[in-house]
Design an enzyme around this catalytic site. Structure first.
Site, PDB file in Angstrom:
ATOM      1  N   TYR A 178      45.717  16.424 -11.787  1.00  0.00           N
ATOM      2  CA  TYR A 178      44.533  15.849 -12.412  1.00  0.00           C
ATOM      3  C   TYR A 178      44.991  14.775 -13.390  1.00  0.00           C
ATOM      4  O   TYR A 178      45.763  15.047 -14.313  1.00  0.00           O
ATOM      5  CB  TYR A 178      43.696  16.905 -13.153  1.00  0.00           C
ATOM      6  CG  TYR A 178      42.596  16.254 -13.947  1.00  0.00           C
ATOM      7  CD1 TYR A 178      41.564  15.565 -13.284  1.00  0.00           C
ATOM      8  CD2 TYR A 178      42.584  16.263 -15.342  1.00  0.00           C
ATOM      9  CE1 TYR A 178      40.571  14.911 -13.995  1.00  0.00           C
ATOM     10  CE2 TYR A 178      41.584  15.611 -16.059  1.00  0.00           C
ATOM     11  CZ  TYR A 178      40.584  14.948 -15.375  1.00  0.00           C
ATOM     12  OH  TYR A 178      39.602  14.292 -16.070  1.00  0.00           O
TER      13      TYR A 178
ATOM     14  N   ARG B 134       1.905  14.736   6.513  1.00  0.00           N
ATOM     15  CA  ARG B 134       2.757  15.198   7.614  1.00  0.00           C
ATOM     16  C   ARG B 134       4.234  15.276   7.241  1.00  0.00           C
ATOM     17  O   ARG B 134       5.047  15.797   7.995  1.00  0.00           O
ATOM     18  CB  ARG B 134       2.559  14.292   8.842  1.00  0.00           C
ATOM     19  CG  ARG B 134       1.287  14.637   9.612  1.00  0.00           C
ATOM     20  CD  ARG B 134       1.012  13.639  10.714  1.00  0.00           C
ATOM     21  NE  ARG B 134       0.468  12.390  10.181  1.00  0.00           N
ATOM     22  CZ  ARG B 134       0.353  11.271  10.898  1.00  0.00           C
ATOM     23  NH1 ARG B 134       0.758  11.244  12.150  1.00  0.00           N
ATOM     24  NH2 ARG B 134      -0.170  10.179  10.352  1.00  0.00           N
TER      25      ARG B 134
ATOM     26  N   GLY C 241      -1.261   6.569   0.126  1.00  0.00           N
ATOM     27  CA  GLY C 241      -1.555   7.649   1.074  1.00  0.00           C
ATOM     28  C   GLY C 241      -0.774   8.910   0.746  1.00  0.00           C
ATOM     29  O   GLY C 241       0.255   8.886   0.077  1.00  0.00           O
TER      30      GLY C 241
ATOM     31  N   LEU D 119       0.838  -1.202   0.000  1.00  0.00           N
ATOM     32  CA  LEU D 119       0.000   0.000   0.000  1.00  0.00           C
ATOM     33  C   LEU D 119       0.870   1.248   0.000  1.00  0.00           C
ATOM     34  O   LEU D 119       1.671   1.462   0.905  1.00  0.00           O
ATOM     35  CB  LEU D 119      -0.911   0.011   1.225  1.00  0.00           C
ATOM     36  CG  LEU D 119      -1.812  -1.217   1.390  1.00  0.00           C
ATOM     37  CD1 LEU D 119      -2.844  -0.969   2.486  1.00  0.00           C
ATOM     38  CD2 LEU D 119      -2.486  -1.586   0.079  1.00  0.00           C
TER      39      LEU D 119
ATOM     40  N   GLU E 267      -9.701   0.010  15.782  1.00  0.00           N
ATOM     41  CA  GLU E 267      -8.874   1.179  15.523  1.00  0.00           C
ATOM     42  C   GLU E 267      -8.936   2.129  16.709  1.00  0.00           C
ATOM     43  O   GLU E 267      -9.951   2.232  17.391  1.00  0.00           O
ATOM     44  CB  GLU E 267      -9.353   1.889  14.252  1.00  0.00           C
ATOM     45  CG  GLU E 267      -9.098   1.101  12.986  1.00  0.00           C
ATOM     46  CD  GLU E 267      -7.625   0.756  12.817  1.00  0.00           C
ATOM     47  OE1 GLU E 267      -6.803   1.681  12.697  1.00  0.00           O
ATOM     48  OE2 GLU E 267      -7.276  -0.443  12.821  1.00  0.00           O
TER      49      GLU E 267
ATOM     50  N   ASN F 227      42.959  16.291 -21.110  1.00  0.00           N
ATOM     51  CA  ASN F 227      42.299  15.190 -21.812  1.00  0.00           C
ATOM     52  C   ASN F 227      41.139  15.651 -22.678  1.00  0.00           C
ATOM     53  O   ASN F 227      40.515  14.845 -23.343  1.00  0.00           O
ATOM     54  CB  ASN F 227      41.793  14.152 -20.791  1.00  0.00           C
ATOM     55  CG  ASN F 227      40.789  14.747 -19.812  1.00  0.00           C
ATOM     56  OD1 ASN F 227      40.851  15.927 -19.489  1.00  0.00           O
ATOM     57  ND2 ASN F 227      39.858  13.933 -19.358  1.00  0.00           N
TER      58      ASN F 227
ATOM     59  N   GLN G  94      -5.359   3.576  -6.822  1.00  0.00           N
ATOM     60  CA  GLN G  94      -6.433   3.910  -5.889  1.00  0.00           C
ATOM     61  C   GLN G  94      -6.641   5.425  -6.021  1.00  0.00           C
ATOM     62  O   GLN G  94      -5.919   6.215  -5.416  1.00  0.00           O
ATOM     63  CB  GLN G  94      -6.057   3.535  -4.447  1.00  0.00           C
ATOM     64  CG  GLN G  94      -7.218   3.717  -3.482  1.00  0.00           C
ATOM     65  CD  GLN G  94      -6.789   3.643  -2.018  1.00  0.00           C
ATOM     66  OE1 GLN G  94      -5.654   3.921  -1.676  1.00  0.00           O
ATOM     67  NE2 GLN G  94      -7.722   3.276  -1.148  1.00  0.00           N
TER      68      GLN G  94
ATOM     69  N   THR H  21      -7.622   1.408   4.043  1.00  0.00           N
ATOM     70  CA  THR H  21      -6.687   0.328   3.705  1.00  0.00           C
ATOM     71  C   THR H  21      -7.385  -0.854   3.029  1.00  0.00           C
ATOM     72  O   THR H  21      -6.814  -1.502   2.148  1.00  0.00           O
ATOM     73  CB  THR H  21      -5.940  -0.162   4.966  1.00  0.00           C
ATOM     74  OG1 THR H  21      -6.900  -0.398   6.009  1.00  0.00           O
ATOM     75  CG2 THR H  21      -4.943   0.868   5.462  1.00  0.00           C
TER      76      THR H  21
ATOM     77  N   SER I 114      57.457  18.281 -11.987  1.00  0.00           N
ATOM     78  CA  SER I 114      56.332  19.023 -11.419  1.00  0.00           C
ATOM     79  C   SER I 114      55.755  20.014 -12.417  1.00  0.00           C
ATOM     80  O   SER I 114      56.455  20.549 -13.262  1.00  0.00           O
ATOM     81  CB  SER I 114      56.794  19.805 -10.188  1.00  0.00           C
ATOM     82  OG  SER I 114      57.188  18.899  -9.199  1.00  0.00           O
TER      83      SER I 114
HETATM   84  C1  UD1 Z   1      -3.376   1.190   9.966  1.00  0.00           C
HETATM   85  C2  UD1 Z   1      -4.232   0.099  10.576  1.00  0.00           C
HETATM   86  C3  UD1 Z   1      -3.949   0.004  12.068  1.00  0.00           C
HETATM   87  C4  UD1 Z   1      -2.482  -0.244  12.306  1.00  0.00           C
HETATM   88  C5  UD1 Z   1      -1.664   0.832  11.610  1.00  0.00           C
HETATM   89  C6  UD1 Z   1      -0.205   0.475  11.681  1.00  0.00           C
HETATM   90  C7  UD1 Z   1      -6.285   0.039   9.256  1.00  0.00           C
HETATM   91  C8  UD1 Z   1      -7.699   0.422   9.200  1.00  0.00           C
HETATM   92  N1  UD1 Z   1      -5.613   0.396  10.340  1.00  0.00           N
HETATM   93  O1  UD1 Z   1      -3.820   2.402  10.546  1.00  0.00           O
HETATM   94  O2  UD1 Z   1      -4.688  -1.049  12.642  1.00  0.00           O
HETATM   95  O3  UD1 Z   1      -2.192  -0.245  13.684  1.00  0.00           O
HETATM   96  O4  UD1 Z   1      -2.015   0.929  10.229  1.00  0.00           O
HETATM   97  O5  UD1 Z   1       0.568   1.540  11.185  1.00  0.00           O
HETATM   98  O6  UD1 Z   1      -5.786  -0.609   8.363  1.00  0.00           O
HETATM   99  N2  UD1 Z   1      -3.216   3.629   2.527  1.00  0.00           N
HETATM  100  C9  UD1 Z   1      -3.576   3.594   1.212  1.00  0.00           C
HETATM  101  N3  UD1 Z   1      -4.833   3.933   0.857  1.00  0.00           N
HETATM  102  C10 UD1 Z   1      -5.754   4.301   1.776  1.00  0.00           C
HETATM  103  C11 UD1 Z   1      -5.375   4.339   3.116  1.00  0.00           C
HETATM  104  C12 UD1 Z   1      -4.114   3.979   3.477  1.00  0.00           C
HETATM  105  O7  UD1 Z   1      -2.760   3.261   0.352  1.00  0.00           O
HETATM  106  O8  UD1 Z   1      -6.893   4.591   1.375  1.00  0.00           O
HETATM  107  C13 UD1 Z   1      -1.855   3.244   2.892  1.00  0.00           C
HETATM  108  C14 UD1 Z   1      -1.069   4.409   3.490  1.00  0.00           C
HETATM  109  O9  UD1 Z   1      -0.355   5.106   2.482  1.00  0.00           O
HETATM  110  C15 UD1 Z   1      -0.145   3.717   4.475  1.00  0.00           C
HETATM  111  C16 UD1 Z   1      -0.937   2.498   4.912  1.00  0.00           C
HETATM  112  O10 UD1 Z   1      -1.907   2.277   3.910  1.00  0.00           O
HETATM  113  O11 UD1 Z   1       1.020   3.258   3.840  1.00  0.00           O
HETATM  114  C17 UD1 Z   1      -1.575   2.670   6.272  1.00  0.00           C
HETATM  115  O12 UD1 Z   1      -2.474   3.727   6.227  1.00  0.00           O
HETATM  116  P1  UD1 Z   1      -2.685   4.681   7.446  1.00  0.00           P
HETATM  117  O13 UD1 Z   1      -3.701   5.703   7.089  1.00  0.00           O
HETATM  118  O14 UD1 Z   1      -1.387   5.191   7.934  1.00  0.00           O
HETATM  119  O15 UD1 Z   1      -3.321   3.674   8.498  1.00  0.00           O
HETATM  120  P2  UD1 Z   1      -3.443   3.879  10.018  1.00  0.00           P
HETATM  121  O16 UD1 Z   1      -4.592   4.739  10.311  1.00  0.00           O
HETATM  122  O17 UD1 Z   1      -2.137   4.266  10.578  1.00  0.00           O
END
Ligand code: UD1
Ligand code: CA
Length: 452
Positions: free
Chosen positions: A363, A15, A11, A8, A151, A383, A72, A78, A402
């Site tokens: 050089y 931050r 995101g 994945l 969560e 060169n 996506q 996720t 030299s």
């Molecule tokens: C997620 C988990 C949580 C876990 C935590 C660990 C879920 C619902 N929760 O939470 O249980 O403890 O990770 O770090 O899965 N991403 C996408 N598309 C999306 C959303 C997320 O690609 O629509 C990717 C983000 O880029 C990231 C990863 O998935 O790499 C996790 O997403 P993030 O939003 O950080 O999840 P958390 O809320 O931290």
């Protein structure tokens, strides 16, 4: 083991406060997501990257690599992210879900996780944290069996006290993923499709949920901002330094050596502070590296010495050869055994023969210097004529005085002797003195001018 991997990486990473997609930020000189892809590749050839924010940049970065992409377009959670990869995924075997911003999970850990999974078992990578804030919590029943993941934002105070958390990494039988992902709902605090809801679904369908754990919790840490990126980088560098020491190298300060690539060391190497290794580096036995050096894609033979403030880039340094201080060794340089390159010397595509010396302020580019030759201070190989590059050939046992200027293409034959300050444009013959400079004259009867 028949494992397909979904990573994945859609995101936003807001931050990070960056124009660069988060998963392309570098740790140890390599994008976060590439760490994940490289680990995945060790046990699977079926890798799908889910991209969204900065999709074009992420795809461009991986365009040469054997990975697939699933888009996506909107980040709806996720579970939704993994669902975008479904059309690419087989219906049998195991699907391992990894995060592009969790770079340092070890292959062994993932193998342990996948080994738990069969058609009737789902595997979760969980870890106990002193401060579980922000993570999904693992709910277990009285018998210790996993029941669900809740969560943080949906958790009760009692649930928030649980310290076992979801790393996010899970391994699921492929058939179940195909059946269950379309059944996820977004009826929760964040209005997202949670991948973690698969756990409760599995339990309700009598699918066992088993957990595996990393050797070190840092393996499951994700990067959300640049502070976490720096912390993870330090942890990783600490691990690298430890490995170098355990392999027999002395590090004057393990906190001041960085490895951005792969370094192998022979016994009794001695590495001073602020040394950065990049790419593939091989050190023989008894190699010494002084402070403030960068060693990139290089092989250093037994007993080689790199003195302070030296850059060695894409080069081979022979046994007992010495380089620096303050030398710049550029790509294509090869120092034979016992050769010496000293301070303020730059070399490029240069073959420097056994025992040959280029000790000061020179050089040497597109050149070959035979064994035992001595190149005097300030000597320059010219060169480049502004369009093309030309080669300088220097035989064995030659002596170049030299501040000589060697205008390539040009040859200095074996044993030739060049007077200091010469401009050499033609072959300097074997065993003879060649001088190419204006003669010194002293003007007799000259009178110092006086004020009129
Ligand atoms: C997620 C988990 C949580 C876990 C935590 C660990 C879920 C619902 N929760 O939470 O249980 O403890 O990770 O770090 O899965 N991403 C996408 N598309 C999306 C959303 C997320 O690609 O629509 C990717 C983000 O880029 C990231 C990863 O998935 O790499 C996790 O997403 P993030 O939003 O950080 O999840 P958390 O809320 O931290
Ligand atoms: Ca996260």
């Amino acid at each position: 083991m028949d494992v397909s991997v979904v990573i994945l990486a859609a995101g936003q990473g807001s931050r990070m406060k960056s124009a660069l997609p988060k998963v392309l930020h570098q740790l140890a000189g390599k994008p976060l997501a590439e760490h994940v892809v490289d680990t995945a590749r060790q046990f699977s050839s079926d890798i799908t990257l889910v991209v969204g924010h900065g999709a074009e940049a992420v795809k461009a970065h991986f365009s040469e690599q054997p990975v697939r992409f699933a888009l996506q377009a909107e980040q709806l959670g996720t579970g939704h992210a993994v669902a975008q990869a479904l059309p690419e995924l087989p219906k049998t075997g195991t699907v391992l879900v990894l995060y592009g911003d969790v770079p340092l999970t070890r292959q062994d850990t993932l193998a342990r996780l996948c080994a738990l999974v069969d058609d009737h078992t789902l595997g979760l990578l969980t870890v106990k944290l002193d401060n579980p804030t922000g993570y999904g919590r693992i709910l277990r029943d009285a018998d210790g069996l996993v029941q669900a993941i809740v969560e943080e934002k949906d958790a009760s105070d009692e649930q928030k006290a649980i310290t076992e958390v979801n790393s996010g990494i899970m391994a699921v039988p492929a058939w179940a993923l195909h059946e269950w992902l379309p059944r996820l709902s977004n009826n929760n605090a964040q209005g997202e499709y949670y991948l973690t809801d698969l756990v409760a679904l599995a339990v309700s369908e009598n699918i066992a949920v088993k957990t595996a754990h990393p050797d070190q919790f840092e393996e499951t840490l994700g990067v959300n901002n640049r502070v976490q990126l720096a912390q993870l980088e330090r942890w990783y560098q600490g691990q690298q330094a430890e490995q170098l020491m355990l392999a027999g190298a002395t590090l004057r300060d393990p906190a001041r050596v960085d490895v951005r690539g792969k370094v192998t060391v022979g016994p009794d190497c001695d590495i001073d502070i602020n040394v950065v290794f990049e790419g593939d580096v091989t050190l023989g036995a008894n190699v010494t590296i002084g402070p403030n050096c960068v060693i990139r894609n290089a092989t250093l033979g037994d007993g080689a010495r790199i003195e302070a403030h030296t850059l060695v880039d894409t080069a081979v340094i022979g046994r007992e050869a010495t380089v620096g201080p303050f030398a710049r060794i550029r790509p294509g340089t090869k120092l034979a055994d016992s050769a010496k390159v000293g301070n303020f010397v730059e070399t490029k595509k240069a073959l420097i023969g056994e025992g040959a010396k280029v000790n000061h302020l020179s050089y040497v580019g597109d050149a070959r210097i035979g064994a035992g030759s001595n190149i005097g201070a300030g000597t320059i190989t010219c060169n480049y004529d502004g369009v093309n590059k030309f080669t300088t050939e220097i035989g064995e046992g030659a002596f170049v005085g030299s501040n000589s200027t060697l205008v390539a293409p040009v040859t200095i034959e074996d044993g030739a002797f060049i007077g200091a300050g010469s401009v050499i444009t033609k072959t300097a013959p074997k065993e003879q003195l060649t001088v190419g400079r204006a003669r010194q004259v002293t003007v007799k009867g000259w009178v110092r001018p006086e004020k009129g």
